[in-house]
Design a protein around this motif. Structure first.
Motif, PDB file in Angstrom:
ATOM      1  N   MET A  34     -53.471  15.998  -9.848  1.00 10.97           N
ATOM      2  CA  MET A  34     -52.631  16.993  -9.198  1.00 10.97           C
ATOM      3  C   MET A  34     -51.363  17.195 -10.002  1.00 10.97           C
ATOM      4  O   MET A  34     -50.869  16.271 -10.657  1.00 10.97           O
ATOM      5  N   GLY A  35     -50.827  18.409  -9.901  1.00 11.76           N
ATOM      6  CA  GLY A  35     -49.598  18.698 -10.627  1.00 11.76           C
ATOM      7  C   GLY A  35     -48.690  19.631  -9.844  1.00 11.76           C
ATOM      8  O   GLY A  35     -49.124  20.282  -8.885  1.00 11.76           O
ATOM      9  N   TRP A  36     -47.447  19.629 -10.258  1.00 12.16           N
ATOM     10  CA  TRP A  36     -46.461  20.598  -9.757  1.00 12.16           C
ATOM     11  C   TRP A  36     -45.936  21.394 -10.946  1.00 12.16           C
ATOM     12  O   TRP A  36     -45.616  20.817 -12.003  1.00 12.16           O
ATOM     13  N   PHE A  37     -45.853  22.683 -10.745  1.00 11.42           N
ATOM     14  CA  PHE A  37     -45.296  23.586 -11.741  1.00 11.42           C
ATOM     15  C   PHE A  37     -44.240  24.442 -11.056  1.00 11.42           C
ATOM     16  O   PHE A  37     -44.173  24.489  -9.813  1.00 11.42           O
ATOM     17  N   ARG A  38     -43.430  25.131 -11.851  1.00  8.78           N
ATOM     18  CA  ARG A  38     -42.440  26.033 -11.271  1.00  8.78           C
ATOM     19  C   ARG A  38     -42.307  27.272 -12.146  1.00  8.78           C
ATOM     20  O   ARG A  38     -42.588  27.243 -13.341  1.00  8.78           O
ATOM     21  N   GLN A  39     -41.851  28.329 -11.495  1.00  7.09           N
ATOM     22  CA  GLN A  39     -41.654  29.585 -12.221  1.00  7.09           C
ATOM     23  C   GLN A  39     -40.391  30.255 -11.700  1.00  7.09           C
ATOM     24  O   GLN A  39     -40.299  30.596 -10.519  1.00  7.09           O
ATOM     25  N   ARG A  45     -44.412  30.217 -16.183  1.00  7.81           N
ATOM     26  CA  ARG A  45     -44.637  29.048 -15.342  1.00  7.81           C
ATOM     27  C   ARG A  45     -44.572  27.794 -16.218  1.00  7.81           C
ATOM     28  O   ARG A  45     -45.160  27.754 -17.304  1.00  7.81           O
ATOM     29  N   GLU A  46     -43.855  26.782 -15.721  1.00  9.34           N
ATOM     30  CA  GLU A  46     -43.671  25.576 -16.528  1.00  9.34           C
ATOM     31  C   GLU A  46     -44.021  24.324 -15.751  1.00  9.34           C
ATOM     32  O   GLU A  46     -43.899  24.267 -14.523  1.00  9.34           O
ATOM     33  N   PHE A  47     -44.425  23.327 -16.477  1.00 15.34           N
ATOM     34  CA  PHE A  47     -44.823  22.048 -15.915  1.00 15.34           C
ATOM     35  C   PHE A  47     -43.623  21.288 -15.379  1.00 15.34           C
ATOM     36  O   PHE A  47     -42.547  21.300 -15.985  1.00 15.34           O
ATOM     37  N   CYS A  96     -48.096  23.906  -6.351  1.00 16.13           N
ATOM     38  CA  CYS A  96     -48.973  22.744  -6.403  1.00 16.13           C
ATOM     39  C   CYS A  96     -50.281  23.173  -7.065  1.00 16.13           C
ATOM     40  O   CYS A  96     -50.774  24.295  -6.824  1.00 16.13           O
ATOM     41  N   ALA A  97     -50.856  22.304  -7.881  1.00 13.74           N
ATOM     42  CA  ALA A  97     -52.086  22.644  -8.587  1.00 13.74           C
ATOM     43  C   ALA A  97     -53.014  21.439  -8.631  1.00 13.74           C
ATOM     44  O   ALA A  97     -52.554  20.291  -8.647  1.00 13.74           O
ATOM     45  N   ALA A  98     -54.316  21.720  -8.665  1.00 12.34           N
ATOM     46  CA  ALA A  98     -55.326  20.668  -8.713  1.00 12.34           C
ATOM     47  C   ALA A  98     -56.228  20.871  -9.917  1.00 12.34           C
ATOM     48  O   ALA A  98     -56.580  22.004 -10.270  1.00 12.34           O
ATOM     49  N   ARG A 107     -50.499  21.219 -18.916  1.00 15.52           N
ATOM     50  CA  ARG A 107     -50.814  22.586 -19.320  1.00 15.52           C
ATOM     51  C   ARG A 107     -51.327  23.409 -18.146  1.00 15.52           C
ATOM     52  O   ARG A 107     -52.235  22.998 -17.429  1.00 15.52           O
ATOM     53  N   VAL A 108     -50.748  24.583 -17.978  1.00 14.17           N
ATOM     54  CA  VAL A 108     -51.107  25.452 -16.861  1.00 14.17           C
ATOM     55  C   VAL A 108     -52.606  25.716 -16.830  1.00 14.17           C
ATOM     56  O   VAL A 108     -53.253  25.635 -15.785  1.00 14.17           O
ATOM     57  N   TYR A 109     -53.205  26.012 -17.980  1.00 16.55           N
ATOM     58  CA  TYR A 109     -54.595  26.441 -18.009  1.00 16.55           C
ATOM     59  C   TYR A 109     -55.582  25.304 -17.796  1.00 16.55           C
ATOM     60  O   TYR A 109     -56.785  25.528 -17.717  1.00 16.55           O
ATOM     61  N   ASP A 110     -55.090  24.083 -17.684  1.00 11.95           N
ATOM     62  CA  ASP A 110     -55.966  22.952 -17.381  1.00 11.95           C
ATOM     63  C   ASP A 110     -56.220  22.793 -15.887  1.00 11.95           C
ATOM     64  O   ASP A 110     -57.046  21.974 -15.498  1.00 11.95           O
ATOM     65  N   TYR A 111     -55.497  23.534 -15.068  1.00  7.21           N
ATOM     66  CA  TYR A 111     -55.610  23.392 -13.619  1.00  7.21           C
ATOM     67  C   TYR A 111     -56.485  24.487 -13.030  1.00  7.21           C
ATOM     68  O   TYR A 111     -56.420  25.645 -13.447  1.00  7.21           O
TER      69      TYR A 111
END
Length: 124
Positions: A34-39, A45-47, A96-98, A107-111
């Motif tokens: 799981m990850g959190w990103f923000r924009q 959008r950044e990690f 939130c991303a999974a 990396r955004v594109y890994d989620y």
């Protein structure tokens, strides 16, 4: 299908704290990283932070290291982001991303799955 719902955003003064929550639903989500990103407005959008499926490994962006902590409880399908010593530059929509794998990534594109986001505004 995995669904992610963030909550806990709001307006806070610089130096304050917020705790963001991410409620996850769907099969096998407890085995996902799981990850959190923000924009922020007009920015990409950044990690922010990520946590492995077991919670044993975490990873933070340099800009938040020491101020933010990511945690999870698989029994509840919950992920949290505790943010302290907030700064105006932390103002953004937080997502939130999974990721359908055990390992963490910045990396955004890994989620594979994303929530709708929750707004965090830090006033100076």
């Amino acid at each position: 299908q995995v669904q992610l719902v963030e909550s806990g955003g709001g307006v806070v003064q610089a130096g304050g704290s917020l705790r963001l929550s991410c409620a996850a639903s769907g099969r096998a989500v407890s085995s996902y990283a799981m990850g959190w990103f923000r924009q922020a407005p007009r920015k990409e959008r950044e990690f922010v932070a990520a946590i492995a499926w077991s919670g044993g490994s975490t990873y933070y962006a340099d800009s938040v290291k020491g101020r933010i902590n990511i945690s999870r409880e698989n029994a509840k399908n919950m992920v949290w982001l505790q943010m302290n010593s907030l700064r105006p530059e932390d103002t953004a929509v937080y997502y939130c991303a999974a990721r359908r794998t055990f390992g963490i990534s910045n990396r955004v594109y890994d989620y594979d799955y994303w929530g709708q986001g929750t707004q965090v505004t830090v006033s100076s």
